[in-house]
Design a protein around this motif. Structure first.
Motif, PDB file in Angstrom:
ATOM      1  N   ILE A 128      79.785  11.159  41.615  1.00 37.92           N
ATOM      2  CA  ILE A 128      78.377  11.520  41.431  1.00 37.92           C
ATOM      3  C   ILE A 128      78.225  13.034  41.545  1.00 37.92           C
ATOM      4  N   VAL A 129      77.397  13.607  40.688  1.00 34.79           N
ATOM      5  CA  VAL A 129      77.064  15.032  40.795  1.00 34.79           C
ATOM      6  C   VAL A 129      75.841  15.155  41.692  1.00 34.79           C
ATOM      7  N   VAL A 130      75.988  15.868  42.802  1.00 31.81           N
ATOM      8  CA  VAL A 130      74.863  16.037  43.727  1.00 31.81           C
ATOM      9  C   VAL A 130      74.678  17.511  44.075  1.00 31.81           C
ATOM     10  N   THR A 131      73.453  17.845  44.471  1.00 31.26           N
ATOM     11  CA  THR A 131      73.148  19.194  44.945  1.00 31.26           C
ATOM     12  C   THR A 131      72.419  19.102  46.278  1.00 31.26           C
ATOM     13  N   ARG A 132      72.295  20.246  46.943  1.00 30.70           N
ATOM     14  CA  ARG A 132      71.503  20.258  48.179  1.00 30.70           C
ATOM     15  C   ARG A 132      70.031  20.436  47.814  1.00 30.70           C
ATOM     16  N   PRO A 133      69.139  19.750  48.509  1.00 32.36           N
ATOM     17  CA  PRO A 133      67.713  19.742  48.160  1.00 32.36           C
ATOM     18  C   PRO A 133      67.062  21.120  48.125  1.00 32.36           C
ATOM     19  N   VAL A 224      75.785  10.333  37.373  1.00 31.77           N
ATOM     20  CA  VAL A 224      77.037   9.674  37.738  1.00 31.77           C
ATOM     21  C   VAL A 224      78.057   9.979  36.654  1.00 31.77           C
ATOM     22  N   MET A 225      79.334  10.069  37.038  1.00 28.48           N
ATOM     23  CA  MET A 225      80.381  10.489  36.114  1.00 28.48           C
ATOM     24  C   MET A 225      81.132   9.302  35.514  1.00 28.48           C
ATOM     25  N   SER A 226      80.510   8.123  35.556  1.00 29.85           N
ATOM     26  CA  SER A 226      81.081   6.904  34.992  1.00 29.85           C
ATOM     27  C   SER A 226      80.492   6.665  33.600  1.00 29.85           C
ATOM     28  N   PRO A 227      81.162   5.856  32.775  1.00 25.75           N
ATOM     29  CA  PRO A 227      80.634   5.566  31.434  1.00 25.75           C
ATOM     30  C   PRO A 227      79.289   4.843  31.464  1.00 25.75           C
ATOM     31  N   THR A 238      73.852   8.616  33.517  1.00 23.88           N
ATOM     32  CA  THR A 238      75.250   9.001  33.342  1.00 23.88           C
ATOM     33  C   THR A 238      75.293  10.420  32.780  1.00 23.88           C
ATOM     34  N   LEU A 239      76.473  11.023  32.791  1.00 19.83           N
ATOM     35  CA  LEU A 239      76.625  12.346  32.190  1.00 19.83           C
ATOM     36  C   LEU A 239      76.250  12.316  30.715  1.00 19.83           C
ATOM     37  N   THR A 240      76.696  11.264  30.032  1.00 21.91           N
ATOM     38  CA  THR A 240      76.403  11.152  28.599  1.00 21.91           C
ATOM     39  C   THR A 240      74.905  11.083  28.351  1.00 21.91           C
TER      40      THR A 240
END
Length: 324
Positions: A128-133, A224-227, A238-240
């Motif tokens: 998962i791509v996450v950032t700090r709030p 999320v980095m999943s298909p 998803t990224l796509t």
């Protein structure tokens, strides 16, 4: 019912061993078993290993003990495991990353994929791509734009150079042109702690390590980095879907034994893991950790690893190449 199953499994593997001329063990395990975890406590690999160590201990009347030996993106503990006696009493939790990519990435790690016998796959890990709030970034597009508008300002943490989380970040940068600097740590849990402390801005990390903080509001999930979308975060694209193509990353952890470990021991452990995965309580524990359980036979797992090899090497080349 379990005892009948266990007896049947042992009978079949002993018979097979005798037929092939192998020396079947009278009983396994008859003493404690060490499971080497090649990363720091608290991360995905460690959490996964502890679930199975606990269940294997319950089922067999012998301790399955987790031994953390972190370092060099998992290579230190993996190398140690490769020198163990091939009797099933010292195992390691490994992945395609540690077994295929590390020797290619670093050179002489002290082991190769052929140093091990695949035993069982424990779980698949979604990234998962996450950032700090505090950054105020809500979408993936915002992240990319912010990084380009503020060159050199953003950074991302990972469990070490060459780790899947590191590669995921580098692949993301390659596909989007995002300007985000990598900072390596000695494990995914430490990288996550760095995000919470404001030391890093972004993570490309497993659901296991970031899901609790997404739920608590201490981290913001961007994609999320999943298909496909994952059941833990059905509202996260998803990224796509977010406009980033060819950047999907997934990983899995499995149980491995030194090459030459008797086939009856390997077969027994694979069957044990499969039985453990049928337990609804275990399934829930893994689900709560953000893991998807799946375990083929040991032979099928060996074939999968060979099939994955070209793509894993290509990913290393795409994200910087060998560091030899």
């Amino acid at each position: 019912m379990y005892h009948a199953f266990k007896t049947a499994v042992l009978a079949s593997v002993v018979a097979a061993a005798v037929t092939t001329g192998a020396h079947a063990q009278v009983k396994y395990p008859d003493k404690p078993v060490s499971i080497i975890v090649t990363f720091s406590p608290g991360g995905t690999t460690d959490s996964t290993a502890r679930v199975f160590a606990e269940e294997l201990t319950k089922r067999n009347g012998q301790q399955f003990l987790v031994e953390n030996l972190p370092g060099a993106n998992g290579s230190v503990g993996t190398a140690k495991a490769s020198t163990a006696k091939a009797d099933g009493y010292r195992l390691v939790v490994g992945s395609p990353n540690t077994l295929i990519q590390n020797p290619y990435l670093y050179g002489d790690t002290g082991y190769t994929l052929e140093s091990f016998t695949p035993v069982a796959r424990l779980a698949v890990m979604d990234f998962i791509v996450v950032t700090r709030p505090a950054l105020g970034i809500k979408t993936l597009q915002d992240l990319v734009k912010y990084s380009k508008d503020n060159p050199g300002k953003l950074n991302f943490g990972s469990a070490g150079i060459g780790n899947t989380a590191h590669q995921a970040g580098e692949l993301f940068k390659l596909r989007t042109g995002a300007d985000i600097t990598h900072i390596p740590y000695q494990g995914g849990a430490l990288a996550t702690a760095a995000l919470l402390a404001g030391e890093v801005d972004v993570l490309f990390n497993t659901a296991t390590e970031v899901l609790p903080y997404i739920k608590s509001g201490d981290a913001v999930a961007l994609a999320v980095m999943s298909p496909e979308r994952i059941p833990f975060l059905p509202d996260v694209p998803t990224l796509t879907e977010a406009g980033v193509k060819d950047a999907n990353v997934a990983a899995w952890n499995g149980l491995f034994a030194p090459a030459g470990t008797p086939s009856d021991v390997v077969g027994f452990l694979n069957a044990e893991v499969s039985e453990i995965l049928k337990d609804e309580k275990v399934q829930k524990r893994l689900f709560d950790l953000g893991l998807r359980p799946t375990n083929p036979s040991a032979a099928a797992l060996a074939k999968e690893l060979e099939a994955e090899k070209p793509a894993m090497i290509e990913l290393v080349d795409l994200t910087g190449g060998p560091q030899k």
